[in-house]
Structures are given as C-alpha cells and as structure tokens.
Design a protein around this motif. Structure first.
Motif, PDB file in Angstrom:
ATOM      1  N   THR A   6       0.896  -0.977  -0.022  1.00 55.21           N
ATOM      2  CA  THR A   6      -0.026   0.143  -0.031  1.00 55.21           C
ATOM      3  C   THR A   6       0.915   1.078   0.067  1.00 55.21           C
ATOM      4  OG1 THR A   6      -0.092   0.183   2.410  1.00 55.21           O
ATOM      5  CG2 THR A   6      -1.763  -1.346   1.084  1.00 55.21           C
ATOM      6  N   PRO A   7       0.282   2.295  -0.625  1.00 55.98           N
ATOM      7  CA  PRO A   7       1.243   3.543  -0.147  1.00 55.98           C
ATOM      8  C   PRO A   7       1.771   4.072   0.990  1.00 55.98           C
ATOM      9  CG  PRO A   7      -0.714   4.133  -1.566  1.00 55.98           C
ATOM     10  CD  PRO A   7      -0.939   2.842  -0.881  1.00 55.98           C
ATOM     11  N   ALA A   8       1.282   3.617   2.292  1.00 52.97           N
ATOM     12  CA  ALA A   8       1.858   3.674   3.379  1.00 52.97           C
ATOM     13  C   ALA A   8       3.010   2.871   3.554  1.00 52.97           C
ATOM     14  CB  ALA A   8       0.773   3.654   4.668  1.00 52.97           C
ATOM     15  N   TRP A   9       2.962   1.438   3.283  1.00 53.52           N
ATOM     16  CA  TRP A   9       4.006   0.582   3.427  1.00 53.52           C
ATOM     17  C   TRP A   9       5.023   1.154   2.396  1.00 53.52           C
ATOM     18  CZ3 TRP A   9       5.664  -2.396   7.094  1.00 53.52           C
ATOM     19  CH2 TRP A   9       4.909  -2.559   8.016  1.00 53.52           C
ATOM     20  N   ILE A  10       4.677   1.384   1.179  1.00 54.92           N
ATOM     21  CA  ILE A  10       5.844   1.682   0.309  1.00 54.92           C
ATOM     22  C   ILE A  10       6.789   2.874   0.969  1.00 54.92           C
ATOM     23  CG2 ILE A  10       6.521   2.607  -2.132  1.00 54.92           C
ATOM     24  CD1 ILE A  10       3.972   1.095  -2.942  1.00 54.92           C
ATOM     25  N   LEU A  11       6.075   3.661   1.633  1.00 56.14           N
ATOM     26  CA  LEU A  11       6.690   4.819   2.282  1.00 56.14           C
ATOM     27  C   LEU A  11       7.361   4.298   3.534  1.00 56.14           C
ATOM     28  CD1 LEU A  11       7.298   8.004   2.414  1.00 56.14           C
ATOM     29  CD2 LEU A  11       5.152   8.004   4.274  1.00 56.14           C
ATOM     30  N   ARG A  12       7.165   3.210   4.115  1.00 55.74           N
ATOM     31  CA  ARG A  12       7.996   2.687   5.423  1.00 55.74           C
ATOM     32  C   ARG A  12       8.998   1.972   4.676  1.00 55.74           C
ATOM     33  NH1 ARG A  12       2.581   0.593   8.245  1.00 55.74           N
ATOM     34  NH2 ARG A  12       2.087   2.481   9.175  1.00 55.74           N
ATOM     35  N   HIS A  13       8.963   1.094   3.534  1.00 57.24           N
ATOM     36  CA  HIS A  13       9.940   0.674   3.064  1.00 57.24           C
ATOM     37  C   HIS A  13      11.106   1.466   2.644  1.00 57.24           C
ATOM     38  CE1 HIS A  13       7.639  -3.205   3.230  1.00 57.24           C
ATOM     39  NE2 HIS A  13       6.967  -2.850   2.082  1.00 57.24           N
ATOM     40  N   VAL A  14      10.589   2.493   2.170  1.00 61.90           N
ATOM     41  CA  VAL A  14      11.640   3.511   1.448  1.00 61.90           C
ATOM     42  C   VAL A  14      12.460   4.252   2.550  1.00 61.90           C
ATOM     43  CG1 VAL A  14      11.937   6.071   0.233  1.00 61.90           C
ATOM     44  CG2 VAL A  14      10.517   4.054  -0.747  1.00 61.90           C
ATOM     45  N   ALA A  15      11.772   4.537   3.723  1.00 63.44           N
ATOM     46  CA  ALA A  15      12.198   4.875   4.979  1.00 63.44           C
ATOM     47  C   ALA A  15      13.227   4.056   5.432  1.00 63.44           C
ATOM     48  CB  ALA A  15      11.246   5.544   5.836  1.00 63.44           C
ATOM     49  N   LEU A  16      13.016   2.901   5.557  1.00 63.44           N
ATOM     50  CA  LEU A  16      13.911   1.931   5.633  1.00 63.44           C
ATOM     51  C   LEU A  16      15.163   1.909   5.075  1.00 63.44           C
ATOM     52  CD1 LEU A  16      14.460  -1.097   7.527  1.00 63.44           C
ATOM     53  CD2 LEU A  16      13.871  -1.879   5.505  1.00 63.44           C
ATOM     54  N   VAL A  17      14.988   1.755   3.804  1.00 61.27           N
ATOM     55  CA  VAL A  17      16.263   1.922   2.917  1.00 61.27           C
ATOM     56  C   VAL A  17      17.002   3.103   3.314  1.00 61.27           C
ATOM     57  CG1 VAL A  17      17.064   1.914   0.483  1.00 61.27           C
ATOM     58  CG2 VAL A  17      15.238   0.364   1.454  1.00 61.27           C
ATOM     59  N   VAL A  18      16.358   4.225   3.158  1.00 60.30           N
ATOM     60  CA  VAL A  18      17.001   5.719   3.291  1.00 60.30           C
ATOM     61  C   VAL A  18      17.853   5.522   4.749  1.00 60.30           C
ATOM     62  CG1 VAL A  18      16.740   8.056   3.637  1.00 60.30           C
ATOM     63  CG2 VAL A  18      15.870   6.898   1.753  1.00 60.30           C
TER      64      VAL A  18
END
Length: 142
Positions: A6-18
């Motif tokens: 979902t958009p919220a989880w994609i944001l969490r995944h990106v935040a994890l990588v960053v």
C-alpha cells in the motif's frame, strides 16, 4: 503480501532503506574520523550501526504485525445491547491485544482487637494532620 504494498507501506520501505543506508554511511564516516586520530569517533562508529539495526528491528516487527492481521470477535463476545453486525460469520475485528483481568479485592479482617485501638489512634492522628496543614507532627495534642 498485498498488504505490504500500500502507499503507506511503500513509504515505510523507502524510509527503511534511506535510514539504514544513512546510518551505515555515518558509521563509516565515523570510522574514517577515528582512524585519523579522533578517539571519540570510535564510540560513534559503533553507535550508528546499532541505530541501523534498531530501524530494521522496528520495521520487521511492523511487517510481522501487519501480516498477522486482526482476529475476528465471536458474536457471543459482542457488547450487549450494541448493534449486531450484518454478517455474523465475519464479525467486527479487534486487535489481538487482550485487556487485563480485573479481580475484586476483599480487605483483610484484623487478627486481634489490639490492632483496632492502635489503628483508630493512628487514624485520629492522620485526621488531625489533615485538618492542620501547617502543623508539625510534634504539635499533635493527643
């Protein structure tokens, strides 16, 4: 697995990588500073990878929580007098966290009568202290 895209989880995944990439880069930077003679940087060189590990730990717990989902409440556990769900097979969902059990406590009876006189005297003393807020314990007349 669609829940994790979902958009919220994609944001969490990106935040994890960053965050993990940034924390590990900062750790490497501190290692280079420590190698050039800054001894305080050795502590920071250890600290930044720990921060990265914590981010991965929190992300993993959130993924497990999302995949576990919610459990259905049986119709017998629904609140009495509340509206009944339209589909009784699915029922309302609640988190898997349970409420604490409340237990009624019964005060213990005194063992012998001698304690009652001492307790009554102590309660009179506390009542007097409460009625006289500026008084010192030595001013008690009883």
């Amino acid at each position: 697995m669609k829940r994790l895209w979902t958009p919220a989880w994609i944001l969490r995944h990106v935040a994890l990588v960053v965050l993990v990439t940034g924390f590990l880069a900062l750790g490497w930077w501190q290692i280079s500073r420590a190698a050039s003679g800054n001894t305080l940087s050795w502590a920071y060189a250890v600290e930044w990878p720990i921060f990265a590990g914590f981010v991965v730990f929190v992300w993993w717990r959130e993924v497990r929580h999302a995949l576990r989902g919610t459990r259905a409440v049986p119709p017998s556990a629904a609140a009495p007098g509340g509206p009944a769900p339209a589909d009784t097979t699915a029922g309302p969902t609640t988190p898997a966290v349970r409420r604490p059990v409340r237990v009624a406590r019964v005060p213990a009876a005194p063992v012998d009568g001698a304690d009652d006189a001492d307790l009554a005297a102590y309660n009179r003393y506390l009542h007097w202290l409460n009625a006289n807020p500026g008084a010192r314990p030595g001013d008690y007349p009883g």
